[in-house]
Design a protein around this motif. Structure first.
Motif, mmCIF file in Angstrom:
data_model
loop_
_atom_site.group_PDB
_atom_site.id
_atom_site.type_symbol
_atom_site.label_atom_id
_atom_site.label_comp_id
_atom_site.label_asym_id
_atom_site.label_seq_id
_atom_site.Cartn_x
_atom_site.Cartn_y
_atom_site.Cartn_z
ATOM 1 N N MET A 1 38.357 9.535 27.279
ATOM 2 C CA MET A 1 37.403 10.640 27.217
ATOM 3 C C MET A 1 36.593 10.698 28.518
ATOM 4 S SD MET A 1 34.317 11.332 24.463
ATOM 5 C CE MET A 1 35.495 11.444 23.108
ATOM 6 N N ALA A 2 36.457 11.898 29.063
ATOM 7 C CA ALA A 2 35.715 12.058 30.312
ATOM 8 C C ALA A 2 34.242 11.713 30.106
ATOM 9 C CB ALA A 2 35.854 13.494 30.809
ATOM 10 N N LYS A 3 33.667 11.093 31.112
ATOM 11 C CA LYS A 3 32.260 10.737 31.030
ATOM 12 C C LYS A 3 31.395 11.989 31.200
ATOM 13 C CE LYS A 3 32.777 6.039 32.847
ATOM 14 N NZ LYS A 3 32.402 5.115 33.945
ATOM 15 N N LYS A 4 30.269 12.004 30.490
ATOM 16 C CA LYS A 4 29.322 13.096 30.613
ATOM 17 C C LYS A 4 28.543 12.930 31.914
ATOM 18 C CE LYS A 4 28.765 13.608 25.619
ATOM 19 N NZ LYS A 4 27.813 13.559 24.471
ATOM 20 N N PRO A 5 28.068 14.040 32.500
ATOM 21 C CA PRO A 5 27.310 13.943 33.754
ATOM 22 C C PRO A 5 26.160 12.949 33.692
ATOM 23 C CG PRO A 5 27.886 16.209 33.351
ATOM 24 C CD PRO A 5 28.303 15.446 32.119
ATOM 25 N N TRP A 6 25.394 12.946 32.585
ATOM 26 C CA TRP A 6 24.243 12.046 32.507
ATOM 27 C C TRP A 6 24.686 10.586 32.523
ATOM 28 C CZ3 TRP A 6 23.143 8.174 29.145
ATOM 29 C CH2 TRP A 6 23.792 8.159 27.901
ATOM 30 N N GLU A 7 25.847 10.299 31.936
ATOM 31 C CA GLU A 7 26.354 8.924 31.915
ATOM 32 C C GLU A 7 26.686 8.451 33.324
ATOM 33 O OE1 GLU A 7 28.490 8.663 27.548
ATOM 34 O OE2 GLU A 7 29.611 9.586 29.199
ATOM 35 N N ILE A 8 27.322 9.330 34.098
ATOM 36 C CA ILE A 8 27.648 8.998 35.485
ATOM 37 C C ILE A 8 26.377 8.767 36.290
ATOM 38 C CG2 ILE A 8 28.707 9.880 37.605
ATOM 39 C CD1 ILE A 8 30.630 11.483 35.765
ATOM 40 N N LEU A 9 25.424 9.668 36.122
ATOM 41 C CA LEU A 9 24.165 9.563 36.870
ATOM 42 C C LEU A 9 23.370 8.327 36.461
ATOM 43 C CD1 LEU A 9 23.163 13.331 36.737
ATOM 44 C CD2 LEU A 9 23.889 12.068 38.771
ATOM 45 N N PHE A 10 23.374 8.009 35.179
ATOM 46 C CA PHE A 10 22.639 6.829 34.713
ATOM 47 C C PHE A 10 23.231 5.563 35.322
ATOM 48 C CE2 PHE A 10 21.765 3.466 31.533
ATOM 49 C CZ PHE A 10 20.375 3.515 31.551
ATOM 50 N N ARG A 11 24.543 5.456 35.355
ATOM 51 C CA ARG A 11 25.192 4.291 35.964
ATOM 52 C C ARG A 11 24.832 4.185 37.450
ATOM 53 N NH1 ARG A 11 26.663 0.722 32.031
ATOM 54 N NH2 ARG A 11 28.173 1.620 30.566
ATOM 55 N N ARG A 12 24.757 5.314 38.117
ATOM 56 C CA ARG A 12 24.391 5.295 39.537
ATOM 57 C C ARG A 12 22.941 4.874 39.729
ATOM 58 N NH1 ARG A 12 27.466 10.908 41.020
ATOM 59 N NH2 ARG A 12 29.588 10.053 41.027
ATOM 60 N N ALA A 13 22.062 5.334 38.842
ATOM 61 C CA ALA A 13 20.661 4.913 38.918
ATOM 62 C C ALA A 13 20.554 3.409 38.727
ATOM 63 C CB ALA A 13 19.830 5.639 37.867
ATOM 64 N N LEU A 14 21.315 2.867 37.780
ATOM 65 C CA LEU A 14 21.331 1.421 37.557
ATOM 66 C C LEU A 14 21.820 0.692 38.807
ATOM 67 C CD1 LEU A 14 22.802 1.068 33.933
ATOM 68 C CD2 LEU A 14 20.422 0.792 34.642
ATOM 69 N N ALA A 15 22.867 1.214 39.420
ATOM 70 C CA ALA A 15 23.420 0.580 40.618
ATOM 71 C C ALA A 15 22.405 0.567 41.755
ATOM 72 C CB ALA A 15 24.689 1.315 41.052
ATOM 73 N N GLN A 16 21.693 1.677 41.924
ATOM 74 C CA GLN A 16 20.685 1.765 42.984
ATOM 75 C C GLN A 16 19.568 0.760 42.742
ATOM 76 O OE1 GLN A 16 21.424 3.580 45.487
ATOM 77 N NE2 GLN A 16 19.594 4.140 46.630
ATOM 78 N N MET A 17 19.141 0.635 41.488
ATOM 79 C CA MET A 17 18.059 -0.293 41.169
ATOM 80 C C MET A 17 18.527 -1.747 41.232
ATOM 81 S SD MET A 17 15.836 1.685 38.218
ATOM 82 C CE MET A 17 17.225 2.058 37.139
ATOM 83 N N ASP A 18 19.734 -2.003 40.769
ATOM 84 C CA ASP A 18 20.276 -3.366 40.848
ATOM 85 C C ASP A 18 20.384 -3.816 42.299
ATOM 86 O OD1 ASP A 18 20.458 -3.552 38.126
ATOM 87 O OD2 ASP A 18 22.610 -3.136 38.028
ATOM 88 N N ASN A 19 20.834 -2.910 43.163
ATOM 89 C CA ASN A 19 20.985 -3.239 44.576
ATOM 90 C C ASN A 19 19.641 -3.491 45.243
ATOM 91 O OD1 ASN A 19 22.915 -3.635 46.721
ATOM 92 N ND2 ASN A 19 22.165 -1.738 47.647
ATOM 93 N N ALA A 20 18.584 -2.895 44.678
ATOM 94 C CA ALA A 20 17.219 -3.103 45.193
ATOM 95 C C ALA A 20 16.572 -4.324 44.568
ATOM 96 C CB ALA A 20 16.374 -1.867 44.939
#
Length: 216
Positions: A1-20
């Motif tokens: 099942m294709a990911k919803k836009p918010w799911e993609i964006l949430f994962r990216r927000a997590l990645a940005q914060m984890d990297n910080a």
């Protein structure tokens, strides 16, 4: 099942914060997408992450943090606000204080335990921070949340008392121009929002009036 836009964006927000190197207990997930989880009222895809410590912002800017650079279209930075644009939508990192007495709650989002803002706090932030630019989607959100958490919103009305008259003026402006209905045509209204559809401005006016009476 294709990911919803918010799911993609949430994962990216997590990645940005984890990297910080930002711990999960130092931020909270809020905004319209969180309201959608609880009320299923309108489709929402953007991600809003809130902080209350200025030092946490240092490592979030794409100028120094390249965790999501491959998908990033554009970004803006401000000492209280960092916005990232992607084809799926936006991520907003916002520096602000807690507005109400309704503290964040721990919840699982995409199998990740995070702090999620209470709907009353989300609405309070919308009123407090952007009353002058209160948007049709904010009106819709207020109409829905004031139905589910009316007493709690009124109990916390002192937190955004100065902004209530501005919101009242915005309701008049948006109704007179017809902007509300034009903008709402662009949203997907979900089952939880259909009960207020067509009555949003009236419901918000009633809430503002009740809030004023509460503060007297």
């Amino acid at each position: 099942m294709a990911k919803k836009p918010w799911e993609i964006l949430f994962r990216r927000a997590l990645a940005q914060m984890d990297n910080a190197g930002i711990p999960k207990d130092h931020w909270a997930f809020g905004g319209g997408t969180v309201l959608q989880f609880e009320f299923n009222h309108r489709d929402s895809k953007d991600i809003d992450i809130f902080f209350n410590k200025p030092e946490l912002f240092d490592g979030l800017s794409p100028e120094v943090n390249h965790a999501v650079a491959a998908n990033l279209i554009h970004f803006t930075t401000h000492f209280q606000h960092i916005r990232l644009w992607f084809k799926e939508g936006e991520i907003d990192f916002v520096l602000t204080r807690q507005i109400t007495q309704m503290k964040p709650r721990s919840a699982l989002v995409l199998d990740v335990e995070v702090n999620v803002e209470h709907p009353v706090e989300i609405i309070a932030k919308k009123i407090y921070h952007r009353a002058e630019e209160f948007k049709p989607r904010d009106i819709f959100d207020l109409a829905v949340v004031s139905g589910g958490y009316r007493n709690k919103l009124l109990e916390n009305a002192a937190a955004f008392a100065k902004e209530l008259s501005v919101v009242a003026r915005r309701l008049d402006e948006i109704e007179k121009t017809g902007e509300f209905e034009e903008v709402m045509k662009t949203y997907t209204i979900l089952p939880g929002g259909k009960q207020v559809r067509g009555k949003e401005i009236a419901l918000c006016r009633q809430f503002v009036e009740d809030a004023f009476h509460t503060l007297v």
